[in-house]
Enzyme design. Structure first.
Site, PDB file in Angstrom:
ATOM      1  N   GLU A  22       0.838  -1.213   0.000  1.00 58.11           N
ATOM      2  CA  GLU A  22       0.000   0.000   0.000  1.00 58.11           C
ATOM      3  C   GLU A  22       0.872   1.262   0.000  1.00 58.11           C
ATOM      4  OE1 GLU A  22      -2.937  -0.508  -0.625  1.00 58.11           O
ATOM      5  OE2 GLU A  22      -3.497  -2.443   0.200  1.00 58.11           O
ATOM      6  N   GLY A  23       2.043   1.157  -0.611  1.00 57.63           N
ATOM      7  CA  GLY A  23       3.006   2.256  -0.600  1.00 57.63           C
ATOM      8  C   GLY A  23       3.900   2.117   0.613  1.00 57.63           C
TER       9      GLY A  23
END
Length: 603
Positions: A410-411
């Site tokens: 998610e980054g």
């Protein structure tokens, strides 16, 4: 939507840094409706029965069992909580989707990953960006668990820089379909999914485009072998290769060139839900550690009685309490914003997209804070178990390995730290958050003569709330001065941005913890919240210490001479306690409470 929700002022995303929030306006787990409580118990029962009881199957890479559990979750409706009713879903609010994600995710990181990939980045892009025909065709099958979804964004040369992907989509001569060619990697659920959300570039477009691609081996789709990973071992993770894979033109998701926007908005939702997925995992690690510490005897006494162990247990419980407080505060803000938009005539798609996008800053904050808390929590859990914690025979070892991925997907947390500050600055430039005037006021205050008058801190949290207000001045001082000095070049000063982001994160987490506790003291009485009060004070003390360090690091990295001296004096003034809390006593109080309860009992 309730009249109260329509009438109350909902802070815009990021506005917490310049505005005071009333405790009555924050949502807490103590506010769960009866329906939400019933859903929570149903999910917990499923998790205990199907996931926790079969931990060894996940650790032995039983991918088939992960798929089996996903089908059972679909049959019980857990895959469709956020899906609108017209597409086979339960159409529950954002808080309820967070709740389900939280309690279904704690038994195994493998199942948590499969669940999150399917419901979030597998299904959600279609519900939020798909045409009516696409939603009717695909969403009911995904919501029921008949089909599973996966998300093909990452490539060997395109990770954090997602828009640099080389996968191509070429329109056929007759204009009926696109041919997709390329390689995707780290694709969760690839081994058993029926549908891919694929991102590819058309011609020389600046931005990538999204496509809905059915998984058909006879249509030029091949899979690599299962990846052998540090953790989440039974999460199916494979490379996916596309070789002239035909995709009907009607399966383009949204508009041409809109893929990067789809990817970024999907990640916003994924970030806050990843935070939720880490919360009950922390509780379970804490419970396991406390149970062991109560039973394990050394030097003729349970090790829970040793001060070093008490310190660890107290910090673990406090960070969990803060994470829960902040996550549901943000979730309800998102839900209220979605409902307000729907009431004002937005479609479900528009409302949810804009509602989540509004709080992108908070989503990044929570992703970083809670993913690091679960890693630290599981690491301390191993330490409490000692040598046994390093053994596969105990759940601590797998908990630590599974937690490690949360800081990456998610980054990465490094990306999200920079995004949190960067997005806040962009919101200020758009006029959504007034940072300029508050930052100027802080600068003027630094130039003025400080007030040394005594303040009345007799009320509960009066000093803590005053301190929170001053910590916000630290962020405004650092970020404002840095922005003024570097201008558009600020993005290139990553270490400075990281320090500023840590300040921002700690402010949001500490304030959320205090507001939740203050609200519950007012409605339940202080006597029932003594340990929660201790946790709120302990978290704030730790936050002040970190902000002091990060503030000093940031200031001396870009300020010199008299400016540096003035800012360092301001930092000292803004982080100063009038009455320092006895942190050893606070930790002891917290640890003795959870030891007596033999677990975490604050939600």
């Amino acid at each position: 939507m309730s009249t109260d929700t329509l009438n109350k002022e909902i802070l815009r995303g990021g506005q917490f840094i310049v505005k005071e929030t009333d405790c009555e306006d924050v949502f807490t787990p103590e506010d769960f409706s009866e329906e939400q409580q019933m859903m929570r118990e149903s999910v917990k029962e499923f998790n205990d029965r199907e996931i926790v009881a079969h931990r060894n199957r996940f650790e032995s890479k039983d991918y088939g069992y992960t798929e089996e559990c996903m089908r059972k979750a679909g049959e019980l409706g857990f895959l469709s909580v956020s899906v609108p009713e017209e597409y086979g879903g339960l159409n529950m609010g954002f808080v309820s989707t967070m709740l389900v994600c939280e309690f279904i995710s704690s038994g195994s990181g493998s199942f948590s990953t499969a669940f999150g990939a399917h419901t979030g980045i597998g299904t959600m892009p279609i519900t939020l960006y798909g045409s009516e025909e696409q939603k009717k065709k695909y969403v009911p099958q995904l919501a029921s668990g008949e089909w599973f979804g996966a998300y093909c964004l990452t490539e060997p040369g395109a990770g954090s820089d997602a828009n640099s992907g080389k996968t191509t989509a070429t329109l056929s001569e007759d204009g009926t379909h696109y041919k997709i060619n390329g390689q995707k990697m780290w694709i969760s659920n690839a081994g058993f999914c029926k549908l891919f959300i694929v991102f590819a570039r058309i011609e020389d477009d600046k931005n990538i485009t999204g496509f809905i691609v059915e998984n058909d081996p006879e249509n030029g789709i091949t899979l690599g072998e299962e990846e052998h990973k540090l953790g989440i071992r039974a999460s199916s993770t494979r490379q996916v290769f596309f070789n002239d894979t035909k995709v009907p033109v009607e399966n383009m998701l949204s508009e041409r060139g809109n893929g990067f926007k789809i990817a970024m908005n999907a990640l916003n939702v994924g970030r806050i839900k990843l935070a939720a997925a880490c919360l009950d995992s922390q509780r379970r690690v804490i419970d396991t550690a406390i149970n062991y510490a109560n039973e394990r005897r050394q030097f003729k006494t349970p090790i829970i009685n040793f001060g070093a162990i008490k310190s660890k247990i107290a910090e673990m419980a406090t960070n969990c309490y803060a994470g829960v407080s902040a996550s549901y505060r943000a979730a309800k803000n998102i839900e209220d914003r979605i409902e307000a938009r729907i009431a004002n005539g937005n479609t479900h798609q528009e409302a949810e997209l804009k509602g989540v996008e509004e709080y992108a800053v908070e989503c990044s904050i929570l992703k970083v804070a809670v993913s690091e808390d679960i890693q630290n929590c599981s690491d301390e859990g191993i330490q409490i178990f000692g040598g046994m914690g390093f053994s596969e025979e105990t759940p601590m070892e797998s908990a630590w390995r599974d937690a490690r991925i949360a800081r990456i997907y998610e980054g990465t947390n490094e990306i999200n730290r920079m995004l949190a500050v960067g997005m806040l600055v962009k919101k200020a430039m758009k006029g959504h958050v007034d940072l300029l005037n508050p930052a100027k006021a802080v600068a003027d205050e630094l130039m003025g003569v400080p007030s040394f008058g005594s303040m009345d801190f007799s009320e509960l949290f009066s000093e803590e709330k005053d301190l929170i207000a001053r910590l916000k001045k630290v962020f405004l001082m650092v970020a404002g001065s840095a922005a003024q000095k570097f201008g558009a070049d600020l993005e290139s000063h990553q270490q400075l941005l990281t320090a500023a982001s840590d300040i921002l994160i700690e402010i949001y987490m500490a304030e959320s913890t205090i507001l939740r506790t203050e609200k519950n003291v007012k409605r339940f009485g202080a006597a029932s919240q003594t340990t929660q009060i201790a946790m709120a004070k302990l978290y704030l003390f730790n936050a002040v210490e970190l902000i002091n360090s990060k503030g000093r690091e940031a200031i001396i990295s870009f300020a010199e001479g008299d400016e540096q001296k003035m800012m360092l004096m301001g930092l000292k003034r803004f982080t100063k306690y009038t009455n320092y809390p006895n942190v050893v006593a606070l930790r002891t109080q917290i640890a003795e409470k959870v030891a007596a309860d033999n677990g975490y009992t604050f939600d």
